[in-house]
Design a protein around this motif. Structure first.
Motif, PDB file in Angstrom:
ATOM      1  N   ILE A 130      30.886  43.296  43.498  1.00  0.00           N
ATOM      2  CA  ILE A 130      32.201  42.628  43.094  1.00  0.00           C
ATOM      3  C   ILE A 130      32.683  43.471  41.674  1.00  0.00           C
ATOM      4  O   ILE A 130      31.735  44.382  40.953  1.00  0.00           O
ATOM      5  N   SER A 131      33.754  43.602  41.144  1.00  0.00           N
ATOM      6  CA  SER A 131      34.155  43.930  39.920  1.00  0.00           C
ATOM      7  C   SER A 131      34.851  42.790  39.244  1.00  0.00           C
ATOM      8  O   SER A 131      35.660  41.693  40.054  1.00  0.00           O
ATOM      9  N   VAL A 132      34.385  42.448  38.021  1.00  0.00           N
ATOM     10  CA  VAL A 132      34.889  41.505  37.258  1.00  0.00           C
ATOM     11  C   VAL A 132      35.877  41.988  36.175  1.00  0.00           C
ATOM     12  O   VAL A 132      35.459  42.857  35.549  1.00  0.00           O
ATOM     13  N   MET A 133      37.006  41.100  35.943  1.00  0.00           N
ATOM     14  CA  MET A 133      37.870  41.708  34.869  1.00  0.00           C
ATOM     15  C   MET A 133      38.231  40.347  34.050  1.00  0.00           C
ATOM     16  O   MET A 133      38.502  39.388  34.387  1.00  0.00           O
ATOM     17  N   PHE A 134      37.944  40.496  32.661  1.00  0.00           N
ATOM     18  CA  PHE A 134      38.522  39.530  31.608  1.00  0.00           C
ATOM     19  C   PHE A 134      39.701  40.113  30.999  1.00  0.00           C
ATOM     20  O   PHE A 134      39.641  41.332  30.527  1.00  0.00           O
ATOM     21  N   ALA A 135      40.678  39.484  30.840  1.00  0.00           N
ATOM     22  CA  ALA A 135      41.707  39.940  30.048  1.00  0.00           C
ATOM     23  C   ALA A 135      42.263  38.777  28.992  1.00  0.00           C
ATOM     24  O   ALA A 135      42.255  37.637  29.324  1.00  0.00           O
ATOM     25  N   ASP A 136      42.185  39.257  27.783  1.00  0.00           N
ATOM     26  CA  ASP A 136      42.619  38.046  26.561  1.00  0.00           C
ATOM     27  C   ASP A 136      43.875  38.715  25.788  1.00  0.00           C
ATOM     28  O   ASP A 136      44.120  39.828  25.807  1.00  0.00           O
ATOM     29  N   LEU A 137      44.610  37.829  25.531  1.00  0.00           N
ATOM     30  CA  LEU A 137      45.872  38.025  24.778  1.00  0.00           C
ATOM     31  C   LEU A 137      45.540  38.254  23.386  1.00  0.00           C
ATOM     32  O   LEU A 137      45.043  37.354  22.686  1.00  0.00           O
ATOM     33  N   ALA A 138      45.565  39.397  22.762  1.00  0.00           N
ATOM     34  CA  ALA A 138      45.405  39.785  21.563  1.00  0.00           C
ATOM     35  C   ALA A 138      46.397  39.103  20.554  1.00  0.00           C
ATOM     36  O   ALA A 138      47.568  38.653  20.807  1.00  0.00           O
ATOM     37  N   SER A 139      45.928  38.709  19.316  1.00  0.00           N
ATOM     38  CA  SER A 139      47.018  38.125  18.291  1.00  0.00           C
ATOM     39  C   SER A 139      47.539  36.485  18.805  1.00  0.00           C
ATOM     40  O   SER A 139      48.473  36.337  18.348  1.00  0.00           O
ATOM     41  N   PHE A 140      46.863  35.889  19.511  1.00  0.00           N
ATOM     42  CA  PHE A 140      47.293  34.558  20.235  1.00  0.00           C
ATOM     43  C   PHE A 140      46.975  33.488  18.985  1.00  0.00           C
ATOM     44  O   PHE A 140      47.880  32.570  18.977  1.00  0.00           O
ATOM     45  N   THR A 141      45.846  33.687  18.333  1.00  0.00           N
ATOM     46  CA  THR A 141      45.530  32.594  17.535  1.00  0.00           C
ATOM     47  C   THR A 141      46.358  32.351  16.428  1.00  0.00           C
ATOM     48  O   THR A 141      46.997  30.900  16.396  1.00  0.00           O
ATOM     49  N   SER A 171      43.077  33.623  27.882  1.00  0.00           N
ATOM     50  CA  SER A 171      42.191  34.351  28.625  1.00  0.00           C
ATOM     51  C   SER A 171      42.317  34.194  30.222  1.00  0.00           C
ATOM     52  O   SER A 171      42.421  32.916  30.545  1.00  0.00           O
ATOM     53  N   MET A 172      42.040  35.298  31.040  1.00  0.00           N
ATOM     54  CA  MET A 172      42.004  35.051  32.584  1.00  0.00           C
ATOM     55  C   MET A 172      40.660  35.943  33.193  1.00  0.00           C
ATOM     56  O   MET A 172      40.320  36.806  32.581  1.00  0.00           O
ATOM     57  N   LEU A 173      40.068  35.255  33.846  1.00  0.00           N
ATOM     58  CA  LEU A 173      39.080  35.817  34.686  1.00  0.00           C
ATOM     59  C   LEU A 173      39.476  36.179  36.079  1.00  0.00           C
ATOM     60  O   LEU A 173      39.757  35.221  36.679  1.00  0.00           O
ATOM     61  N   ALA A 174      39.394  37.408  36.597  1.00  0.00           N
ATOM     62  CA  ALA A 174      39.478  37.853  37.750  1.00  0.00           C
ATOM     63  C   ALA A 174      38.521  38.423  38.544  1.00  0.00           C
ATOM     64  O   ALA A 174      37.600  39.194  38.065  1.00  0.00           O
ATOM     65  N   LEU A 175      38.284  38.164  39.725  1.00  0.00           N
ATOM     66  CA  LEU A 175      37.467  38.833  40.786  1.00  0.00           C
ATOM     67  C   LEU A 175      38.108  39.691  41.697  1.00  0.00           C
ATOM     68  O   LEU A 175      38.886  39.360  42.438  1.00  0.00           O
ATOM     69  N   PHE A 176      37.497  40.965  42.062  1.00  0.00           N
ATOM     70  CA  PHE A 176      37.650  41.752  42.960  1.00  0.00           C
ATOM     71  C   PHE A 176      36.490  42.078  44.014  1.00  0.00           C
ATOM     72  O   PHE A 176      35.563  42.517  43.459  1.00  0.00           O
TER      73      PHE A 176
END
Length: 613
Positions: free
Chosen positions: A430-441, A481-486
């Protein structure tokens, strides 16, 4: 066990009813009706040809009226000394030419016959306005066929222009510019509107084919010498060919008293000619009538074979339909009306009950024929539809409930019975993707919780659609953050390509939406993304009481570390991702970097062009 029932088919019942009716009177009546209708059909065909003739004559007259008005308007505008602006004159002249589609151009000459200027019609379908243009060679001076008898304006046939095929011009309207006099010293010049042969031919062809469903060469326009000026014919019926002594003119003849003996023997009324022979040997019905503007005539050509064959087919169809309906109404209305209509009425009521979704209704038809079989089939159909609807509702309910906790694909496979909701998993590339929103804190600390939640819901709704569109699965949301699988739960050989395409789409979406979010929420939104590929254990993890669909393996940890290192607007990937995608994406090497939990440094690449870490 049901006893077999002997059945007579409806077809046999209707056939027996027709045989038992009075066939002989129907045959006699049909024979008499055929003779009467034959005469009527011939009259109808003649009327149809006359209607075609009248319609075409009106259209031609209207088109020539438009051309005449436009030519006159150009001469009036150019000769009006009260309009001081040359540009204004030219603009009015262009509008006049554009209002007459059959005009090819309007040519203006001075009093000495020298060319003054030309306004050419724009090509059809371009939507452009008429423009000044250089004339063809035959029009660079006032043609010799413009005689002194043209004082108030007249239509002429530019015969000298026919020397070079294919002929472009068919007619020309000429009038002097200036006072109504033949005196050269008072005349300011000449204006000539040239009509396109193709435009008139297309007009005649459209009328013949579109309105009367006749061949395109059914309508022709001829001059006083019986040469074809306009039409859609080919070969011997092409523009420029002569019909003198042929087809309808073989019967009409010529007038010896006319100049050259070339005028048709017709003056005011249309002439109907029957059973003449066409140039290709077919029998024709023809009509000829003169058009007084230029001494020519309009010709209608109808093939008798084609016209009467079509009407004969229609006649026989009508006769057959009348006989069948009469026989059915008489025979079945008396002999089988009650027996046939009762089952039909029962089946209609049954169909209406099923239309109202009352699938418990059952057929009570016992006619011993196809109607009884149809009633049984309808009852079976209702049972199958009812069972299918119950299954669809059950699956939709299960899928809706499961999709609250599991990825949509997993929920769908469970609802359809293709997999079970049990603990466990399987190894999968599989391919794993983490996407995080910068400057969110800083945003979360300063903004009200309601605004933070509204923003995250808006962001994750669209990011989820991006993942789904690229055949991915959203594993979970973790704060911002979001964790997505492909490649899971359904295996995919292109999981790496789908993950990279998702990252690019996410950056484009966030970049396009950032100004609006800045204004509405006060957050400077940019994503940091990490992608890794490799083997992982994918499945339901947790306990029997609470489980979730996710992936476990080193590839997940690497993707998380890359996302942590990524800057806003940046996507970091591993060397395995670069090697697994092939062509279509560009990468920038950032060298080897240590990652928490990894003993050896890891080669990191940037998706696209970017500054190094």
């Amino acid at each position: 066990m049901k006893r077999a029932r002997r059945r007579l088919s409806l077809r046999l019942k209707w056939t027996l009813a027709l045989v038992l009716t009075s066939a002989v009177p129907l045959v006699i009546f049909a024979t008499m009706a055929l003779r009467i209708q034959q005469r009527g059909l011939e009259a109808i065909e003649q009327d149809r040809a006359a209607a075609m003739f009248d319609s075409a004559a009106r259209e031609i007259e209207y088109a020539l009226d438009e051309a005449e008005r436009a030519t006159h308007e150009v001469g009036r505008v150019l000769g009006d000394a009260r309009i001081a602006s040359e540009e204004a004159r030219l603009g009015l002249a262009r509008e006049a030419v554009a209002g007459a589609p059959v005009l090819d151009r309007v040519v203006v000459y001075g009093p000495d016959g020298k060319l003054f200027g030309t306004i050419a019609q724009a090509p059809a379908g371009t939507g452009q306005a008429p423009t000044p243009a250089a004339p063809d060679a035959p029009l660079d001076r006032l043609p010799s066929w413009v005689g002194e008898e043209v004082a108030d304006g007249d239509w002429v046939v530019p015969a000298p222009m026919a020397a070079t095929p294919p002929r472009k011009e068919s007619l020309a309207y000429v009038e002097p510019i200036g006072p109504d006099t033949k005196d050269d010293k008072d005349r300011r010049g000449w204006v000539m509107g040239v009509v396109r042969a193709r435009a008139l031919g297309d007009l005649l062809g459209r009328l013949a084919e579109g309105r009367y469903h006749a061949p395109p060469d059914a309508l022709l326009l001829v001059d006083r010498e019986q040469r074809i000026l306009a039409g859609r014919g080919q070969g011997a019926l092409a523009v420029g060919q002569s019909l003198a002594g042929k087809e309808v003119f073989a019967e009409v003849g010529r007038t010896p008293a006319s100049p050259g003996g070339a005028l048709p023997l017709i003056e005011r009324e249309a002439v109907l000619v029957k059973n003449v022979t066409s140039v290709d040997g077919r029998p024709l019905l023809g009509l000829v009538r003169p058009l007084g503007r230029f001494g020519g005539a309009l010709v209608v050509r109808r093939s008798l074979d084609a016209a009467y064959d079509e009407t004969r087919k229609t006649r026989w169809q009508l006769v057959l339909a009348g006989v069948l309906f009469s026989a059915l109404a008489a025979g079945l209305g008396i002999l089988l009306g009650g027996r046939a209509t009762r089952p039909v009425g029962t089946l209609v009521a049954l169909a209406r009950a099923y239309g109202a979704r009352d699938f418990t209704a059952r057929s009570t038809v016992r006619s011993g024929d196809e109607l009884e079989e149809l009633g049984g089939a309808m009852t079976e159909m209702a049972g199958q539809i009812s069972a299918s609807e119950r299954e669809i509702v059950r699956r939709a309910t299960v899928e809706k409930d499961l999709s609250r906790y599991l990825p949509a694909e997993v929920a769908r496979t469970i609802a359809e019975g293709r997999s079970r909701l049990t603990l466990g998993g399987e190894r999968r590339a599989i391919s794993v993707m983490f996407a995080d929103l910068a400057s969110f804190t800083p945003f979360a600390e300063s903004a009200p919780p309601e605004k933070v939640v509204a923003f995250l819901n808006e962001l994750f709704t669209t990011l989820t659609e991006v993942v789904f569109r690229n055949q991915g699965t959203v594993d979970k949301f973790m704060g911002d953050s979001m964790l997505a699988l492909f490649g899971a739960p359904e295996a995919s050989p292109d999981h790496v390509r789908h993950a990279l395409a998702t990252a690019e789409d996410m950056h484009r979406f966030v970049e396009a939406s950032a100004p609006d979010w800045k204004e509405r929420y006060g957050v400077d939104a940019r994503l940091a993304i990490g992608i890794a590929c490799g083997e992982a254990l994918v499945g339901n993890l947790g306990s029997e009481a609470r489980m979730e669909y996710t992936a476990i393996g080193d590839v997940v940890n690497v993707a998380a570390r890359l996302e942590f290192l990524a800057r806003p607007g940046q996507t970091l990937v591993t060397a395995e991702v670069v090697a697994g995608v092939g062509e279509g994406f560009s990468f920038t090497t950032l060298g080897e970097h240590p990652l928490r939990g990894k003993q050896q440094p890891v080669a990191i690449f940037q998706l696209g062009q970017a500054d190094p870490l």
